[in-house]
Design a protein around this motif. Structure first.
Motif, PDB file in Angstrom:
ATOM      1  N   GLU A 193      40.920  33.965  48.069  1.00  0.00           N
ATOM      2  CA  GLU A 193      40.654  35.363  47.711  1.00  0.00           C
ATOM      3  C   GLU A 193      39.318  35.479  46.962  1.00  0.00           C
ATOM      4  OE1 GLU A 193      43.847  37.244  45.545  1.00  0.00           O
ATOM      5  OE2 GLU A 193      42.630  39.060  45.267  1.00  0.00           O
TER       6      GLU A 193
ATOM      7  N   ASP B 264      26.667  41.233  41.387  1.00  0.00           N
ATOM      8  CA  ASP B 264      25.674  40.360  42.036  1.00  0.00           C
ATOM      9  C   ASP B 264      25.825  38.955  41.478  1.00  0.00           C
ATOM     10  OD1 ASP B 264      24.403  41.996  43.778  1.00  0.00           O
ATOM     11  OD2 ASP B 264      23.037  42.816  42.252  1.00  0.00           O
TER      12      ASP B 264
ATOM     13  N   LYS C 272      31.355  38.391  50.091  1.00  0.00           N
ATOM     14  CA  LYS C 272      31.103  39.778  50.553  1.00  0.00           C
ATOM     15  C   LYS C 272      30.800  39.832  52.053  1.00  0.00           C
ATOM     16  CE  LYS C 272      29.320  41.631  46.214  1.00  0.00           C
ATOM     17  NZ  LYS C 272      28.979  40.530  45.321  1.00  0.00           N
ATOM     18  N   GLY C 273      31.687  39.292  52.848  1.00  0.00           N
ATOM     19  CA  GLY C 273      31.525  39.418  54.298  1.00  0.00           C
ATOM     20  C   GLY C 273      30.833  38.246  54.976  1.00  0.00           C
TER      21      GLY C 273
ATOM     22  N   TYR D 181      37.970  39.575  39.842  1.00  0.00           N
ATOM     23  CA  TYR D 181      38.850  39.949  40.955  1.00  0.00           C
ATOM     24  C   TYR D 181      38.834  41.448  41.231  1.00  0.00           C
ATOM     25  CZ  TYR D 181      40.790  35.362  41.951  1.00  0.00           C
ATOM     26  OH  TYR D 181      40.935  34.075  42.367  1.00  0.00           O
ATOM     27  N   GLU D 182      38.750  42.259  40.148  1.00  0.00           N
ATOM     28  CA  GLU D 182      38.849  43.714  40.338  1.00  0.00           C
ATOM     29  C   GLU D 182      37.522  44.363  40.720  1.00  0.00           C
ATOM     30  OE1 GLU D 182      40.670  44.909  36.679  1.00  0.00           O
ATOM     31  OE2 GLU D 182      42.459  43.711  37.175  1.00  0.00           O
ATOM     32  N   ARG D 183      36.425  43.847  40.104  1.00  0.00           N
ATOM     33  CA  ARG D 183      35.130  44.521  40.333  1.00  0.00           C
ATOM     34  C   ARG D 183      34.133  43.642  41.084  1.00  0.00           C
ATOM     35  NH1 ARG D 183      33.407  45.070  34.598  1.00  0.00           N
ATOM     36  NH2 ARG D 183      31.415  45.246  35.672  1.00  0.00           N
ATOM     37  N   GLY D 184      34.649  42.526  41.614  1.00  0.00           N
ATOM     38  CA  GLY D 184      33.783  41.537  42.261  1.00  0.00           C
ATOM     39  C   GLY D 184      32.873  42.120  43.329  1.00  0.00           C
ATOM     40  N   GLU D 185      33.391  43.099  44.075  1.00  0.00           N
ATOM     41  CA  GLU D 185      32.611  43.685  45.167  1.00  0.00           C
ATOM     42  C   GLU D 185      31.279  44.243  44.677  1.00  0.00           C
ATOM     43  OE1 GLU D 185      33.610  43.461  48.160  1.00  0.00           O
ATOM     44  OE2 GLU D 185      35.701  42.854  47.843  1.00  0.00           O
ATOM     45  N   SER D 186      31.272  44.733  43.454  1.00  0.00           N
ATOM     46  CA  SER D 186      30.051  45.394  42.957  1.00  0.00           C
ATOM     47  C   SER D 186      29.204  44.468  42.084  1.00  0.00           C
ATOM     48  CB  SER D 186      30.435  46.637  42.149  1.00  0.00           C
ATOM     49  OG  SER D 186      31.206  46.227  41.033  1.00  0.00           O
TER      50      SER D 186
ATOM     51  N   LYS E 164      36.356  35.172  49.266  1.00  0.00           N
ATOM     52  CA  LYS E 164      36.078  36.428  49.980  1.00  0.00           C
ATOM     53  C   LYS E 164      35.279  37.388  49.112  1.00  0.00           C
ATOM     54  CE  LYS E 164      39.174  38.078  53.506  1.00  0.00           C
ATOM     55  NZ  LYS E 164      40.609  38.231  53.699  1.00  0.00           N
ATOM     56  N   ILE E 165      35.704  37.488  47.853  1.00  0.00           N
ATOM     57  CA  ILE E 165      35.041  38.414  46.929  1.00  0.00           C
ATOM     58  C   ILE E 165      33.591  37.986  46.720  1.00  0.00           C
ATOM     59  CG2 ILE E 165      34.986  39.145  44.502  1.00  0.00           C
ATOM     60  CD1 ILE E 165      38.086  38.973  44.567  1.00  0.00           C
TER      61      ILE E 165
END
Ligand code: PYR
Length: 631
Positions: free
Chosen positions: A500, A477, A507-508, A470-475, A503-504
């Motif tokens: 949620e 792979d 990534k768009g 949840y916290e670092r999901g954006e980065s 979404k993570i």
């Protein structure tokens, strides 16, 4: 290999074939030019002897006792079975016959799920084909023989380098009396992702043509919308559509109400409405506890009028008790395996269930002595595959914690080994359950179970926990399979994906909720055939075109192996996995009535270029092949 089957089939030889099929499929009768089959075979044997088999490595070939094939009179008339009921009375006739039975009927899974679950699906066709006719003669009153589908299709090409269609055609020939059953992953066919609608239809049609009578159809998220197309496709062939509910969670646990009795009742009614001839309960992990089985079957018997077929895995050791309670509640058919291939992650033992039902009016009408003989054969065969055993050797009640399907256990273990996580297997199992909960408690069965497994391996490998996601999901792979599932490519889970997290992971990207088949372009089988004609330099069958549509890379690798080594499916299993011992002599029947005698004479020292000369005698004549030593 299929070509040889067709032209040797008795109906073909006697001219009793369906001419429209021949007329519309002339490419089946163009034969490749054979190169030196002997040299190709020796190259395979030399290579596996020097370099070992992938997944086993280089090992001295053990000495095995030959599995004992029960003595039967092949000249006697084949006894009739359920296949004749279907052929003479059609699907509806078969269903009313099932309903008239007092005995509980049996599906034997030894040829498919049993070894998928115990031996990573590695049992080769030769070991199945040798026992197919004895099985058909000794236990002709089985409901069905599950022998295809699930992971067997992929594994046959990928690891065993043999043609799964050939397996089906040959077993069909050897067991003309028992219904042949397969496991179909609905829109995922026998793969790990959704395919275009016309691929599913073509696959079902050709599988039915090649010999499948009963299609057990399931969706890996229990999404009925994803199953209708396959159910319709099976009904169109006149075969049996057995639609499955995958059992997950625990209906006895008041704190886990996502999958409760109402959920299962509603889904059963939907499947009956969608055209299912039979309802299957697919308890792929063996989570259905005995009292839950009683409650579930009682409820479903009231809810639907079609027969109910129960499938479980004996991982917890509770399998027979679960079946006994389901039988009390009126289940019509249960899945079992020959005892030496039963228990643990496999199905409960047929032999044991027979004895458990002594004195019960629903005891199955099978010859228990025959079952013991079959078990003896399988005890011998199983030893060939000891390198693929999971190491589980006692009932495993922690299944109720991790909920991993029986068919996945040994495969995920191999996957973990391949990425260097053998030592962390216990951690992977716990993570598997944590990923399930993170994903919102989903049905876990191929391919959704593979996605959960991929994510569990990813998290253990990278030392991640739920907060990290949840916290670092954006980065991060995420594995492709995880992204695709959250996008909607496996369909929709009950209650949707956790928003949620979705979404993570995406990534768009925008997720979709319609049937994936509607977004996928149809496959042009004619183009596939033409492309294969160019790349392989020969005509291809409709079966091969389907393989190409489902598994292009795997099929292409298989074709390369076939080109290099010929039909290595004819080798005995110890030679296939371990090669030969110095001085050993083997016989290889490369086609009916044509046998090669192969002796390994010596293996030369490595040369400057890393190759060795391996010296054989082939039918008494010296022959040598050059093998690159990969060690
Ligand atoms: C398969 O799809 O292969 C299972 O056994 C569930």
């Amino acid at each position: 290999p299929f070509l040889e089957n067709v032209v040797k089939h008795k109906d073909f030889l006697s001219g009793k074939y369906n001419t429209s099929f021949i007329d519309t499929t002339p490419e089946l009768f163009v034969f490749p030019i054979r190169k030196d089959r002997g040299t190709k075979m020796l190259t395979y044997i030399g290579n596996v002897t020097v370099n070992g088999f992938p997944g086993i490595g280089k090992k001295k070939k053990p000495v095995f006792d030959k599995p004992v094939i029960p003595k039967i009179k092949y000249s006697e008339k084949m006894p009739n079975g359920t296949k004749q009921i279907l052929d003479q009375h059609g699907a509806e006739g078969l269903i009313s016959w099932i309903k008239d039975q007092k005995q509980v009927l049996l599906t034997d899974t030894t040829f498919r799920d049993s070894h998928q679950s115990l031996l990573a699906t590695r049992v080769r066709s030769t070991d199945l084909v040798h026992i197919a006719e004895p099985t058909a003669r000794l236990i002709p009153n089985l409901f069905s023989l599950e022998m295809w589908g699930g992971a067997t299709f992929d594994v046959a090409y990928r690891f065993l380098k043999e043609d799964p269609w050939d397996r089906l055609l040959t077993i069909r020939q050897k067991s003309p009396n028992v219904l042949l059953q397969m496991l179909l992953r609905a829109s995922n066919a026998v793969g790990y992702k959704n395919y275009p609608d016309n691929v599913i239809k073509e696959f079902v049609e050709k599988s039915a043509y090649a010999g499948i009578d009963v299609f057990r159809i399931f969706d890996s998220l229990n999404w009925v919308k994803g199953m209708s197309l396959a159910i319709d496709a099976v009904r169109d062939t006149g075969k049996i559509a057995e639609a499955a509910i995958c059992y997950t969670g625990d209906i006895l646990d008041p704190s886990r109400q996502k999958y409760n009795l109402d959920y299962y009742r509603d889904m059963a009614k939907e499947l009956e409405q969608a055209g299912a001839h039979i309802l299957a309960i697919k308890d792929m992990a063996g989570l259905l506890k005995p009292q839950a089985a009683y409650n579930l079957i009682t409820t479903l018997k009231e809810a639907v009028s079609i027969p109910i077929h129960l499938h479980t895995h004996d991982t917890s050791g509770n399998g027979i008790y679960t079946y006994a309670r389901a039988i009390d509640a009126g289940v019509d058919i249960v899945d079992v395996a020959v005892s030496s291939m039963a228990g643990l992650t496999s199905q409960p033992s047929a032999n044991t269930l027979y004895h458990a039902l002594e004195g019960n009016e629903r005891q199955p009408d099978v010859d228990i002595h025959a079952y013991e003989k079959l078990s003896q054969y399988w005890e011998g065969v199983r030893k060939y595959y000891s390198d693929f055993e999971s190491g589980m050797n006692a009932p495993h009640s922690e299944i109720y914690m991790h909920e991993m399907p029986g068919g996945q256990y040994s495969n995920l273990q191999q996957q973990a080994k391949a990425v260097g996580l053998s030592e962390k297997w216990d951690e992977v199992k716990v993570m598997y359950r944590r990923v399930n909960d993170l994903f919102g408690d989903i049905v876990k069965v191929t391919p959704s179970s593979k996605v959960v497994g991929d994510m569990a391996l990813f998290m253990v490998q990278n030392n991640l926990n739920e907060d990290d996601i949840y916290e670092r999901g954006e980065s991060l792979d995420f594995p492709d399979s995880v992204i695709e599932m959250f996008e909607g490519y496996l369909g929709q889970p009950h209650g949707g994906f956790p928003k949620e997290l979705q979404k993570i992971i995406l990534k768009g990207r925008t997720p979709f909720v319609e049937r994936p088949g509607e977004r996928l372009e149809p496959v042009n089988f004619q183009t596939i055939k033409e492309d294969l004609f160019h790349s392989l330099g020969r005509q291809v069958t409709s079966f091969e075109a389907i393989a190409q549509a489902l598994y292009p890379k795997v099929f292409s690798e298989y074709c390369k192996t076939y080109e290099a080594y010929g039909n290595i499916a004819v080798l005995d299993t110890p030679t296939f996995f371990y090669g030969m011992r110095l001085g050993e002599e083997i016989e290889v029947e490369i086609e009916q009535g044509k046998t090669l005698i192969v002796k390994l004479v010596s293996i030369g020292e490595p040369q400057a270029d890393g190759t060795r000369i391996v010296y054989f005698e082939l039918n008494g004549q010296p022959r040598e092949v050059i093998i690159k030593d990969e060690n």
